[in-house]
Design a protein around this motif. Structure first.
Motif, PDB file in Angstrom:
ATOM      1  N   ASN A  51      21.270 -14.127  56.111  1.00  0.00           N
ATOM      2  CA  ASN A  51      21.294 -15.103  57.421  1.00  0.00           C
ATOM      3  C   ASN A  51      22.726 -14.609  57.795  1.00  0.00           C
ATOM      4  OD1 ASN A  51      21.578 -17.219  58.967  1.00  0.00           O
ATOM      5  ND2 ASN A  51      21.419 -18.685  57.589  1.00  0.00           N
ATOM      6  N   GLY A  52      22.805 -13.768  58.871  1.00  0.00           N
ATOM      7  CA  GLY A  52      23.827 -13.350  59.545  1.00  0.00           C
ATOM      8  C   GLY A  52      24.358 -12.189  58.542  1.00  0.00           C
ATOM      9  N   GLN A  53      25.632 -12.542  58.017  1.00  0.00           N
ATOM     10  CA  GLN A  53      26.406 -11.511  56.918  1.00  0.00           C
ATOM     11  C   GLN A  53      26.242 -12.209  55.503  1.00  0.00           C
ATOM     12  OE1 GLN A  53      27.791  -8.757  57.852  1.00  0.00           O
ATOM     13  NE2 GLN A  53      26.997  -9.305  59.889  1.00  0.00           N
ATOM     14  N   ARG A  54      25.201 -13.140  55.525  1.00  0.00           N
ATOM     15  CA  ARG A  54      25.342 -13.840  54.165  1.00  0.00           C
ATOM     16  C   ARG A  54      23.882 -13.490  53.599  1.00  0.00           C
ATOM     17  NH1 ARG A  54      24.359 -20.331  53.306  1.00  0.00           N
ATOM     18  NH2 ARG A  54      24.236 -20.443  50.854  1.00  0.00           N
ATOM     19  N   ARG A  55      23.888 -12.940  52.357  1.00  0.00           N
ATOM     20  CA  ARG A  55      22.739 -12.773  51.458  1.00  0.00           C
ATOM     21  C   ARG A  55      22.281 -14.022  50.570  1.00  0.00           C
ATOM     22  NH1 ARG A  55      22.956  -8.191  47.049  1.00  0.00           N
ATOM     23  NH2 ARG A  55      23.233  -9.751  45.703  1.00  0.00           N
ATOM     24  N   ARG A  56      21.090 -14.434  50.823  1.00  0.00           N
ATOM     25  CA  ARG A  56      20.513 -15.201  49.904  1.00  0.00           C
ATOM     26  C   ARG A  56      19.423 -14.839  48.755  1.00  0.00           C
ATOM     27  NH1 ARG A  56      19.123 -20.468  53.384  1.00  0.00           N
ATOM     28  NH2 ARG A  56      19.170 -21.612  51.069  1.00  0.00           N
ATOM     29  N   ALA A 102       5.554 -15.854  53.996  1.00  0.00           N
ATOM     30  CA  ALA A 102       5.852 -16.976  54.350  1.00  0.00           C
ATOM     31  C   ALA A 102       7.141 -17.471  54.546  1.00  0.00           C
ATOM     32  CB  ALA A 102       4.922 -18.125  53.500  1.00  0.00           C
ATOM     33  N   LEU A 103       7.979 -17.405  53.359  1.00  0.00           N
ATOM     34  CA  LEU A 103       9.494 -18.004  53.539  1.00  0.00           C
ATOM     35  C   LEU A 103      10.292 -16.890  54.486  1.00  0.00           C
ATOM     36  CD1 LEU A 103       9.792 -18.564  49.579  1.00  0.00           C
ATOM     37  CD2 LEU A 103       9.389 -20.246  51.494  1.00  0.00           C
ATOM     38  N   ARG A 104       9.934 -15.734  54.479  1.00  0.00           N
ATOM     39  CA  ARG A 104      10.724 -14.793  55.228  1.00  0.00           C
ATOM     40  C   ARG A 104      10.609 -15.354  56.539  1.00  0.00           C
ATOM     41  NH1 ARG A 104       9.017 -10.747  52.988  1.00  0.00           N
ATOM     42  NH2 ARG A 104       7.663 -10.113  54.493  1.00  0.00           N
ATOM     43  N   LYS A 108      13.148 -16.624  59.438  1.00  0.00           N
ATOM     44  CA  LYS A 108      13.664 -16.119  60.757  1.00  0.00           C
ATOM     45  C   LYS A 108      13.280 -16.998  62.001  1.00  0.00           C
ATOM     46  CE  LYS A 108      12.117 -11.169  59.902  1.00  0.00           C
ATOM     47  NZ  LYS A 108      11.038 -10.306  60.174  1.00  0.00           N
ATOM     48  N   ALA A 109      12.680 -17.992  61.721  1.00  0.00           N
ATOM     49  CA  ALA A 109      12.182 -19.253  62.793  1.00  0.00           C
ATOM     50  C   ALA A 109      13.605 -20.303  62.507  1.00  0.00           C
ATOM     51  CB  ALA A 109      11.358 -19.868  62.625  1.00  0.00           C
ATOM     52  N   GLY A 110      14.515 -20.049  61.818  1.00  0.00           N
ATOM     53  CA  GLY A 110      15.596 -20.904  61.502  1.00  0.00           C
ATOM     54  C   GLY A 110      15.579 -21.957  60.619  1.00  0.00           C
ATOM     55  N   GLY A 111      14.354 -21.941  59.747  1.00  0.00           N
ATOM     56  CA  GLY A 111      14.044 -22.968  58.647  1.00  0.00           C
ATOM     57  C   GLY A 111      14.635 -22.609  57.535  1.00  0.00           C
ATOM     58  N   ASP A 112      14.733 -23.452  56.609  1.00  0.00           N
ATOM     59  CA  ASP A 112      15.185 -23.431  55.319  1.00  0.00           C
ATOM     60  C   ASP A 112      14.298 -22.855  54.288  1.00  0.00           C
ATOM     61  OD1 ASP A 112      16.645 -23.648  52.889  1.00  0.00           O
ATOM     62  OD2 ASP A 112      17.670 -25.463  53.131  1.00  0.00           O
ATOM     63  N   PRO A 113      14.043 -21.943  53.828  1.00  0.00           N
ATOM     64  CA  PRO A 113      13.164 -21.376  52.939  1.00  0.00           C
ATOM     65  C   PRO A 113      13.249 -21.966  51.454  1.00  0.00           C
ATOM     66  CG  PRO A 113      14.823 -19.494  53.310  1.00  0.00           C
ATOM     67  CD  PRO A 113      15.078 -20.435  54.237  1.00  0.00           C
ATOM     68  N   ILE A 114      14.329 -22.256  51.018  1.00  0.00           N
ATOM     69  CA  ILE A 114      14.561 -23.004  49.822  1.00  0.00           C
ATOM     70  C   ILE A 114      14.059 -24.272  49.844  1.00  0.00           C
ATOM     71  CG2 ILE A 114      16.151 -23.644  47.796  1.00  0.00           C
ATOM     72  CD1 ILE A 114      17.990 -21.361  48.282  1.00  0.00           C
TER      73      ILE A 114
END
Length: 433
Positions: A51-56, A102-104, A108-114
């Protein structure tokens, strides 16, 4: 197309360092999906997104390496897994790819996968809610007394400790912590609560709210102190009952005193005697027909009344016009309390329990009536007799044999109220010659 194969997933092992120690290994499937092999050999799926420069890194679940599969509904390799994808904790390669995609897409749509991964899991109810749901669903198959006891015991002893916990995460340690405060101080209640907690968790699993196995009984026993061995109800030796009965019968006629005497002659439980009504009594047929609602086993039962029992009832209420409602009413016409019968015994200088008279009756049947089958005495006590198969074939209630036994008991316990002399011969001490 992913880079990994099912065989690679199944055979994946941790890395081994120059020092010979096992280390974590990361296998890349592609599109952010990774298989992490821990030094212990455990294999888990992880989705890595940016998410930008942040890895999750988002945990998806364990890898299904043997194809057996496991889910909350008990599915296996030969049955489709009906558990929602986001709730599955053991995933095949194909399922991991589907869940990751599904989470990816959501990320990409701006949602929170967690949040999406945990959304359905958060719908899992707490233990307190599950207790209410289980009670509502199961109470139709219980007596009113059992249903009330189920709810009251859990609300008092389990909900304060487990109430806010989700039913899918409650384990042996949680159950032990809930039971510990009453395990040795209230052992009987503690065992009931343990069983009822198990019922709630089993209900939760059947509803798909829980996937893990129920807390293991051996673990529960290991984590709790040893309870004292349960003690039997204090019982008066049956040989002492005739003297006790005669002494009490000669005192003032009170509801509690006569209730105790009636309990002796019928070998009935305290609650059955306290709630007995004249409408249940047929003095001519010499029977006391008790409905299922007042029985411990929730099954109607007919007691055969001996001459002594009939005489006692007539002595208690000589006027037929007064034989209405409760036989032994307490204040304001309400049933006597259990303590009132206990008090009658204490006033008589006895430390035994009312329930103990049932044991005395059983001893009498065994020692003085050996020709009458043991099954008859058990049926007279309204106990379940035999196996399920034996019960299915035994259609008779053995009433004639039970009448013979109860008549013998009446003659023994209350000879002055019986129509014939007791079949008991006193053994007198003789001088030595």
């Amino acid at each position: 197309m992913g880079q990994l194969t099912v065989m690679q997933v199944r055979n994946a092992k941790p890395s081994v360092g120059p020092d010979g120690k096992r280390r974590k290994r990361v296998l890349v499937d592609g599109a952010g999906l990774l298989l992490i092999v821990a030094p212990t050999g455990a294999r888990n799926w992880v989705l890595r997104i940016k998410n930008g420069q942040r890895r999750r890194d988002i945990g998806l679940g364990a890898a299904d390496i043997d194809g057996a599969g496991r889910n909350a509904l008990g599915g296996n390799g030969s049955q489709p897994d009906e558990t929602p994808l986001m709730l599955r904790r053991i995933l095949s390669l194909a399922e991991a790819r589907e869940k990751a995609a599904a989470l990816r897409k959501l990320a990409k749509a701006g949602g929170d996968p967690i949040a999406e991964r945990d959304r359905e899991r958060r719908a899992t109810p707490s233990f307190a809610v599950a207790v209410t749901e289980a009670h509502a669903a199961l109470k139709s198959g219980w007596s009113d007394r059992t249903a009330k006891a189920f709810l009251a015991s859990l609300e008092e002893h389990a909900v304060p400790r487990l109430g806010t916990a989700k039913v899918d995460v409650i384990g042996s340690a949680d159950v032990i912590a809930a039971l510990a405060p009453i395990w040795t101080t209230k052992p009987v209640m503690a065992r009931k609560v343990r069983s009822r907690i198990g019922q709630v968790l089993a209900f939760a699993k059947a509803r798909g709210w829980r996937r893990d196995a129920l807390p293991d009984a051996r673990e529960l026993r290991s984590g709790l102190a040893k309870q004292e061995q349960s003690k039997n109800f204090a019982a008066m030796p049956f040989i002492q009952i005739p003297a006790f009965f005669t002494d009490e019968l000669g005192k003032d006629a009170t509801a509690s005193r006569f209730a105790v005497l009636f309990a002796i002659l019928t070998a009935a439980r305290s609650g059955e005697v306290r709630n007995a009504t004249w409408a249940q009594i047929d003095l001519e047929a010499r029977t006391w027909t008790r409905p299922a609602s007042m029985m411990k086993m929730a099954k109607g039962h007919v007691v055969t009344l001996s001459d002594a029992a009939v005489a006692l009832l007539k002595q208690w209420k000589p006027d037929e016009a007064l034989r209405d409602g409760l036989i032994f009413p307490g204040l304001k016409g309400n049933p006597l309390s259990d303590m009132s019968l206990t008090k009658a015994l204490r006033t008589a200088g006895r430390n035994e329990t009312v329930h103990g008279f049932r044991s005395a009756f059983r001893d009498f049947a065994a020692e003085r009536c050996p020709t009458i089958p043991a099954m008859v005495a058990e049926m007279a006590l309204a106990h379940k007799v035999g196996t399920t198969t034996e019960q299915a074939y035994l259609r008779s209630d053995l009433r004639d044999l039970r009448r013979s036994l109860m008549d013998a008991w009446g003659r023994f316990a209350a000879p002055s109220l019986s129509s014939v002399a007791p079949n008991v011969t006193a053994i007198r001490k003789t001088e030595a010659r």
